[in-house]
Design a protein around this motif. Structure first.
Motif, PDB file in Angstrom:
ATOM      1  N   GLY A 107      -7.751   9.412  14.275  1.00  0.00           N
ATOM      2  CA  GLY A 107      -7.661  10.831  13.989  1.00  0.00           C
ATOM      3  C   GLY A 107      -6.282  11.413  14.239  1.00  0.00           C
ATOM      4  O   GLY A 107      -6.150  12.606  14.548  1.00  0.00           O
ATOM      5  N   LEU A 108      -5.230  10.588  14.092  1.00  0.00           N
ATOM      6  CA  LEU A 108      -3.879  11.068  14.311  1.00  0.00           C
ATOM      7  C   LEU A 108      -3.421  11.904  13.117  1.00  0.00           C
ATOM      8  O   LEU A 108      -3.605  11.510  11.963  1.00  0.00           O
ATOM      9  CB  LEU A 108      -2.919   9.892  14.510  1.00  0.00           C
ATOM     10  N   VAL A 109      -2.833  13.044  13.400  1.00  0.00           N
ATOM     11  CA  VAL A 109      -2.346  13.942  12.360  1.00  0.00           C
ATOM     12  C   VAL A 109      -0.853  13.705  12.167  1.00  0.00           C
ATOM     13  O   VAL A 109      -0.071  13.799  13.129  1.00  0.00           O
ATOM     14  CB  VAL A 109      -2.602  15.412  12.734  1.00  0.00           C
ATOM     15  N   LEU A 110      -0.455  13.378  10.939  1.00  0.00           N
ATOM     16  CA  LEU A 110       0.953  13.116  10.680  1.00  0.00           C
ATOM     17  C   LEU A 110       1.774  14.382  10.921  1.00  0.00           C
ATOM     18  O   LEU A 110       1.434  15.470  10.463  1.00  0.00           O
ATOM     19  CB  LEU A 110       1.135  12.629   9.246  1.00  0.00           C
ATOM     20  N   GLY A 111       2.859  14.200  11.651  1.00  0.00           N
ATOM     21  CA  GLY A 111       3.710  15.326  11.993  1.00  0.00           C
ATOM     22  C   GLY A 111       3.395  15.943  13.335  1.00  0.00           C
ATOM     23  O   GLY A 111       4.186  16.733  13.859  1.00  0.00           O
ATOM     24  N   ALA A 112       2.243  15.592  13.918  1.00  0.00           N
ATOM     25  CA  ALA A 112       1.863  16.140  15.226  1.00  0.00           C
ATOM     26  C   ALA A 112       2.420  15.271  16.350  1.00  0.00           C
ATOM     27  O   ALA A 112       2.762  14.104  16.155  1.00  0.00           O
ATOM     28  CB  ALA A 112       0.346  16.222  15.336  1.00  0.00           C
TER      29      ALA A 112
ATOM     30  N   GLY B 215      12.924   7.553  18.180  1.00  0.00           N
ATOM     31  CA  GLY B 215      11.920   7.439  19.223  1.00  0.00           C
ATOM     32  C   GLY B 215      10.562   7.947  18.818  1.00  0.00           C
ATOM     33  O   GLY B 215       9.721   8.253  19.678  1.00  0.00           O
ATOM     34  N   GLU B 216      10.293   8.019  17.514  1.00  0.00           N
ATOM     35  CA  GLU B 216       9.012   8.503  17.025  1.00  0.00           C
ATOM     36  C   GLU B 216       8.087   7.341  16.672  1.00  0.00           C
ATOM     37  O   GLU B 216       8.499   6.169  16.673  1.00  0.00           O
ATOM     38  CB  GLU B 216       9.226   9.425  15.823  1.00  0.00           C
ATOM     39  N   LEU B 217       6.848   7.677  16.381  1.00  0.00           N
ATOM     40  CA  LEU B 217       5.814   6.676  16.097  1.00  0.00           C
ATOM     41  C   LEU B 217       5.551   6.593  14.604  1.00  0.00           C
ATOM     42  O   LEU B 217       5.398   7.610  13.933  1.00  0.00           O
ATOM     43  CB  LEU B 217       4.522   7.061  16.829  1.00  0.00           C
TER      44      LEU B 217
ATOM     45  N   GLY C 172       0.821  -1.198   0.000  1.00  0.00           N
ATOM     46  CA  GLY C 172       0.000   0.000   0.000  1.00  0.00           C
ATOM     47  C   GLY C 172       0.852   1.243   0.000  1.00  0.00           C
ATOM     48  O   GLY C 172       2.053   1.196  -0.113  1.00  0.00           O
ATOM     49  N   SER C 173       0.185   2.384   0.138  1.00  0.00           N
ATOM     50  CA  SER C 173       0.887   3.660   0.122  1.00  0.00           C
ATOM     51  C   SER C 173       1.604   3.869   1.426  1.00  0.00           C
ATOM     52  O   SER C 173       1.244   3.332   2.458  1.00  0.00           O
ATOM     53  CB  SER C 173      -0.116   4.796  -0.085  1.00  0.00           C
ATOM     54  N   LEU C 174       2.636   4.690   1.380  1.00  0.00           N
ATOM     55  CA  LEU C 174       3.416   5.051   2.552  1.00  0.00           C
ATOM     56  C   LEU C 174       3.470   6.560   2.612  1.00  0.00           C
ATOM     57  O   LEU C 174       3.779   7.204   1.626  1.00  0.00           O
ATOM     58  CB  LEU C 174       4.828   4.478   2.415  1.00  0.00           C
ATOM     59  N   TYR C 175       3.150   7.139   3.763  1.00  0.00           N
ATOM     60  CA  TYR C 175       3.131   8.588   3.897  1.00  0.00           C
ATOM     61  C   TYR C 175       4.106   8.997   4.983  1.00  0.00           C
ATOM     62  O   TYR C 175       4.062   8.486   6.098  1.00  0.00           O
ATOM     63  CB  TYR C 175       1.720   9.071   4.269  1.00  0.00           C
ATOM     64  N   LEU C 176       5.000   9.921   4.665  1.00  0.00           N
ATOM     65  CA  LEU C 176       6.004  10.374   5.607  1.00  0.00           C
ATOM     66  C   LEU C 176       5.966  11.892   5.714  1.00  0.00           C
ATOM     67  O   LEU C 176       5.736  12.579   4.722  1.00  0.00           O
ATOM     68  CB  LEU C 176       7.406   9.924   5.179  1.00  0.00           C
ATOM     69  N   ILE C 177       6.194  12.371   6.924  1.00  0.00           N
ATOM     70  CA  ILE C 177       6.138  13.799   7.172  1.00  0.00           C
ATOM     71  C   ILE C 177       7.529  14.314   7.494  1.00  0.00           C
ATOM     72  O   ILE C 177       8.241  13.752   8.310  1.00  0.00           O
ATOM     73  CB  ILE C 177       5.200  14.091   8.363  1.00  0.00           C
TER      74      ILE C 177
ATOM     75  N   GLY D 191       5.052   9.326  10.568  1.00  0.00           N
ATOM     76  CA  GLY D 191       4.545   8.865   9.281  1.00  0.00           C
ATOM     77  C   GLY D 191       3.554   7.744   9.468  1.00  0.00           C
ATOM     78  O   GLY D 191       3.269   7.318  10.592  1.00  0.00           O
ATOM     79  N   SER D 192       2.992   7.292   8.371  1.00  0.00           N
ATOM     80  CA  SER D 192       2.072   6.156   8.418  1.00  0.00           C
ATOM     81  C   SER D 192       2.455   5.182   7.320  1.00  0.00           C
ATOM     82  O   SER D 192       3.010   5.564   6.292  1.00  0.00           O
ATOM     83  CB  SER D 192       0.621   6.610   8.248  1.00  0.00           C
ATOM     84  N   ALA D 193       2.169   3.912   7.572  1.00  0.00           N
ATOM     85  CA  ALA D 193       2.511   2.866   6.610  1.00  0.00           C
ATOM     86  C   ALA D 193       1.517   1.735   6.736  1.00  0.00           C
ATOM     87  O   ALA D 193       0.878   1.562   7.778  1.00  0.00           O
ATOM     88  CB  ALA D 193       3.928   2.349   6.883  1.00  0.00           C
ATOM     89  N   ARG D 194       1.355   0.990   5.667  1.00  0.00           N
ATOM     90  CA  ARG D 194       0.483  -0.184   5.682  1.00  0.00           C
ATOM     91  C   ARG D 194       1.314  -1.384   6.100  1.00  0.00           C
ATOM     92  O   ARG D 194       2.070  -1.936   5.308  1.00  0.00           O
ATOM     93  CB  ARG D 194      -0.158  -0.396   4.312  1.00  0.00           C
ATOM     94  N   LEU D 195       1.180  -1.790   7.361  1.00  0.00           N
ATOM     95  CA  LEU D 195       1.990  -2.858   7.925  1.00  0.00           C
ATOM     96  C   LEU D 195       1.364  -4.236   7.754  1.00  0.00           C
ATOM     97  O   LEU D 195       2.048  -5.249   7.842  1.00  0.00           O
ATOM     98  CB  LEU D 195       2.232  -2.587   9.413  1.00  0.00           C
ATOM     99  N   GLY D 196       0.037  -4.282   7.557  1.00  0.00           N
ATOM    100  CA  GLY D 196      -0.617  -5.571   7.333  1.00  0.00           C
ATOM    101  C   GLY D 196      -0.768  -6.409   8.580  1.00  0.00           C
ATOM    102  O   GLY D 196      -0.857  -7.631   8.485  1.00  0.00           O
ATOM    103  N   LEU D 197      -0.810  -5.786   9.777  1.00  0.00           N
ATOM    104  CA  LEU D 197      -0.960  -6.523  11.039  1.00  0.00           C
ATOM    105  C   LEU D 197      -2.260  -6.079  11.707  1.00  0.00           C
ATOM    106  O   LEU D 197      -2.293  -5.040  12.380  1.00  0.00           O
ATOM    107  CB  LEU D 197       0.236  -6.262  11.955  1.00  0.00           C
ATOM    108  N   PRO D 198      -3.343  -6.817  11.541  1.00  0.00           N
ATOM    109  CA  PRO D 198      -4.640  -6.410  12.086  1.00  0.00           C
ATOM    110  C   PRO D 198      -4.570  -6.185  13.590  1.00  0.00           C
ATOM    111  O   PRO D 198      -3.951  -6.945  14.331  1.00  0.00           O
ATOM    112  CB  PRO D 198      -5.549  -7.604  11.749  1.00  0.00           C
ATOM    113  N   GLY D 199      -5.214  -5.111  14.043  1.00  0.00           N
ATOM    114  CA  GLY D 199      -5.250  -4.808  15.460  1.00  0.00           C
ATOM    115  C   GLY D 199      -4.113  -3.939  15.936  1.00  0.00           C
ATOM    116  O   GLY D 199      -4.150  -3.426  17.048  1.00  0.00           O
TER     117      GLY D 199
END
Length: 419
Positions: free
Chosen positions: A177-182, A164-166, A28-33, A196-204
């Motif tokens: 409702g997490l805002v990337l970069g916040a 140490g970031e998420l 899937g798509s990967l979004y980085l801030i 950033g956000s990524a599609r990791l494919g791990l439900p839950g």
């Protein structure tokens, strides 16, 4: 801070597993801030290496299968991982145990039919602004090979975790409702920046943090188990459930989940023969180079495994990875031997170089021709950009590629006429 009490934590994670009917797409798509999105080719062009780098006198260095004490470590900037261990091999089974999984259970899972690799990571639930967030806490270098290729190939993900970031799961970020970069305050714990956000494919799983950050939040050690099956299949699913015991949740993920859905399998049972039947191990591939008396000759002979590959590239990797067997690891990522292979990669590319019937990750007579085998599989014998990309597959860093090529040029200068 402490995590939520275990019972609610497990209910939260189990609910995430049971209720996630639509598995996150693996590719899937990967979004980085706040990070450079320059394509790899452009990144590569920014870091030329022109200088000659001092090299070891290979003709006076004798290979040995005896273990070496680790060489003194010189502080240096961390790199994403060592050796050819980042070839993506996402899990086919994802499980959550009720408590930390002991080593003997992990060993039993690793011996199930079709299992190629297995790992356990910390996990748990914390509260952010009153919302429950399920987190996985990982050593970035180890977890990288468990992620889909678009994630594994993105250095900014791993740099963010090291800081140490998420990294939020794409679906989890939208749901929460997490805002990337916040940055967000974990209730009673640290502030976490959503890098950033990524599609990791791990439900839950709503996001990933480093193991160090996870320990600071009191996440449960070693309760999340990832299993990779041969060909991406979930053939060991039932065995994993039995090994983890009552109360554990396990499910097929990624391509394995799609295959099981297409076949109509619920994944709740597994033939006993799949677990108990023992098949004789396949003989290791033989690529005979013998036991030459110097590393120089070993690298030259091993290059013949991949016609078109210069021995100087193998020698350069040997110097960068272990100083020609003088620091055989294991590395912080779990890489082993003089050419710093990850065990899962060794299973696919390790060869018997000296003809003793065993492909030994610790033996230079096996490890060096295995490195040639791995490089060749990624097109190293085609030279030019193909060679550069093959070295990049060995370690996902263009700084690493430039360093290896610089050392290779130094070997070519030190031993002219045979490169």
């Amino acid at each position: 801070m402490s995590a939520l009490p275990r019972s609610p934590l497990m209910r939260a994670l189990v609910a995430g597993l049971v209720l996630s009917t639509a598995l996150t797409a693996v590719l899937g798509s990967l979004y980085l801030i706040g990070r450079d999105r320059t394509p790899p080719a452009a990144e590569k062009a920014e870091k030329p290496v022109a200088q000659q780098i001092p090299v070891t006198a290979l003709d006076r260095l004798t290979p040995t299968t005896e273990p070496h004490a680790p060489a003194p470590v010189t502080p240096a900037a961390p790199r994403p991982t060592g050796g050819p261990g980042v070839t993506p091999s996402p899990p086919s089974v994802f499980a959550i145990a009720r408590s930390s999984v002991p080593p003997q259970t992990m060993d039993a899972i690793s011996k199930l039919k079709g299992v190629q690799k297995v790992a356990a990571f910390d996990a748990g639930a914390v509260k952010v602004s009153g919302q429950v967030v399920n987190l996985l806490a990982v050593e970035p270098a180890e977890f990288r090979s468990w992620t889909p290729k678009p994630v594994a190939d993105q250095p900014a993900v791993w740099e963010a975790l090291e800081r140490g970031e998420l990294i939020a799961e794409a679906g989890g970020a939208r749901r929460l409702g997490l805002v990337l970069g916040a940055s967000y305050q974990v209730d009673g714990g640290p502030r976490l920046r959503v890098a950033g956000s990524a599609r990791l494919g791990l439900p839950g799983v709503d996001g990933v943090v480093s193991a160090e950050v996870g320990r600071g939040m009191g996440l449960l050690p070693g309760v999340a188990v990832l299993v990779q099956g041969a060909g991406g299949k979930a053939t060991a699913l039932g065995g994993v459930r039995r090994a983890l015991g009552a109360g554990a949740q396990a499910m097929a993920v990624g391509e394995a989940a799609k295959d099981r859905a297409a076949s109509g399998s619920t994944g709740t049972t597994e033939a006993a023969s799949d677990v108990t039947r023992k098949r004789p191990p396949a003989a290791p591939q033989r690529v005979l180079v013998g036991r030459p008396g110097s590393y120089l000759e070993l690298y030259r002979l091993s290059a013949g495994v991949c016609p078109g590959l210069s021995w100087t590239v193998l020698a350069a990797i040997g110097q960068v990875e272990s100083s020609h067997g003088r620091n055989n690891g294991p590395s912080s990522a779990g890489a082993l031997g003089p050419m710093q292979f990850m065990p899962a990669t060794w299973k696919a590319y390790g060869v018997d170089g000296d003809g003793d019937g065993t492909a030994d990750i610790w033996s230079p007579y096996d490890a060096v021709p295995s490195a040639a085998n791995y490089l060749c599989a990624n097109g190293a014998n085609q030279g030019g950009k193909k060679l550069e990309k093959a070295i990049w597959f060995y370690n996902h860093s263009w700084d690493y590629v430039n360093k290896v090529l610089g050392v290779a040029r130094s070997f070519a200068a030190a031993y002219p006429g045979d490169s």
